[in-house]
Design an enzyme around this catalytic site. Structure first.
Site, PDB file in Angstrom:
ATOM      1  N   SER A   1       0.999  -1.094   0.067  1.00 33.71           N
ATOM      2  CA  SER A   1       0.069  -0.050   0.178  1.00 33.71           C
ATOM      3  C   SER A   1       1.030   1.152   0.116  1.00 33.71           C
ATOM      4  CB  SER A   1      -0.922  -0.041   1.243  1.00 33.71           C
ATOM      5  OG  SER A   1      -2.033   0.681   0.828  1.00 33.71           O
TER       6      SER A   1
ATOM      7  N   ASP B   1      -5.437  -3.756  -2.960  1.00 35.12           N
ATOM      8  CA  ASP B   1      -4.451  -3.473  -1.958  1.00 35.12           C
ATOM      9  C   ASP B   1      -3.993  -4.752  -1.307  1.00 35.12           C
ATOM     10  OD1 ASP B   1      -3.411  -2.242   0.362  1.00 35.12           O
ATOM     11  OD2 ASP B   1      -4.562  -0.495   0.199  1.00 35.12           O
TER      12      ASP B   1
END
Length: 253
Positions: free
Chosen positions: A39, A151
């Site tokens: 991320s 993600d």
């Protein structure tokens, strides 16, 4: 000399703490043989792996219009596109393959179609950062070689395992969420982010249990979204890392 590696975790705007960690790493002359990120951690790790020093990364982080990184994109899977994030990575680093990094770089995303980890150790670095930072429900998935990616925090928020698998002998992990305090949400974005990140913490603690050093900056006073606090978040990351690294280095002399 031991091969020391650094794993940087996710946490939206709290990712500014990673800049402070890199400052401490530089000041204490900790030699890193490889880095990984998930991320926002993938963004910072990519910049570092491609030769940006902590001062340059600090200036980039202070200059980012965090809310301009996503553009409206009508999709059945999400309202926003984080294509601007990828464009910014390309502007900063050029169109580069992960294998071009000055030190080995691993980026973790999630194959949302198969429900499993997707590890980038090659391929376009901007695409990898986009995929790793693609919060499901907010952003439409990134399509890569026919796979839908979102993600990486869903699989491995602080990506220790790629470093171990690549031969790291000593791993330093930075967990941004371990000491984070979730506040009463003010809006739907706050609510969704709280729900998303609060499910990650216990899993992360188990995943990084074997790390040689885990750094847990006390980010309890900061918001996942408040960009005005970025300089203070950086300073908090720096102080936490300096203390932890000094203790770790003294114990390993």
């Amino acid at each position: 000399m031991k091969k020391t590696a650094l794993a940087l975790g996710g946490g939206a705007v709290l990712g500014a703490a990673h800049v402070g960690v890199l400052r401490a790493v530089s000041e204490l002359n900790v030699q890193l043989s490889m880095v990984s990120g998930t991320s926002i951690g993938s963004f910072i790790a990519a910049l570092y792996a491609f030769g940006k020093n902590w001062e340059e990364i600090r200036d980039i982080a202070l200059d980012i219009d965090w809310f301009d990184l996503s553009g409206l994109s009508l999709s059945q899977f999400g309202l926003l596109s984080n294509k601007k994030f990828g464009t910014m990575v390309t502007e900063l680093l050029g169109k580069r393959d992960i294998r071009d990094a000055l030190i080995p770089l691993s980026i973790v995303a999630t194959d949302i179609g198969a429900g499993r980890k997707f590890l980038f150790t090659e391929g376009d670095v901007a695409m990898a950062v986009m995929a790793s930072s693609c919060i499901p429900g907010f952003f439409k998935p990134v399509e890569y070689n026919g796979v839908l990616l979102v993600d990486g925090v869903l699989m491995e928020n602080v990506p220790l395992s790629p470093l171990i698998e690549s031969g790291a002998e000593s791993v330093i992990c930075v967990d941004l969420l371990a000491s984070h305090s979730y506040k009463k949400p003010d809006n739907i974005i706050d609510l969704l982010l709280n729900a998303f990140y609060s499910t990650i913490s216990n899993t992360t603690a188990m995943q990084i249990a074997s790390a040689d050093l885990s750094i847990f900056p006390d980010l309890s006073g900061f918001s996942l979204l408040d960009v005005s606090q970025v300089p203070e978040i950086m300073e908090t990351g720096y102080r936490a890392a300096l203390t932890a690294l000094r203790g770790w280095m003294a114990a390993n002399r």
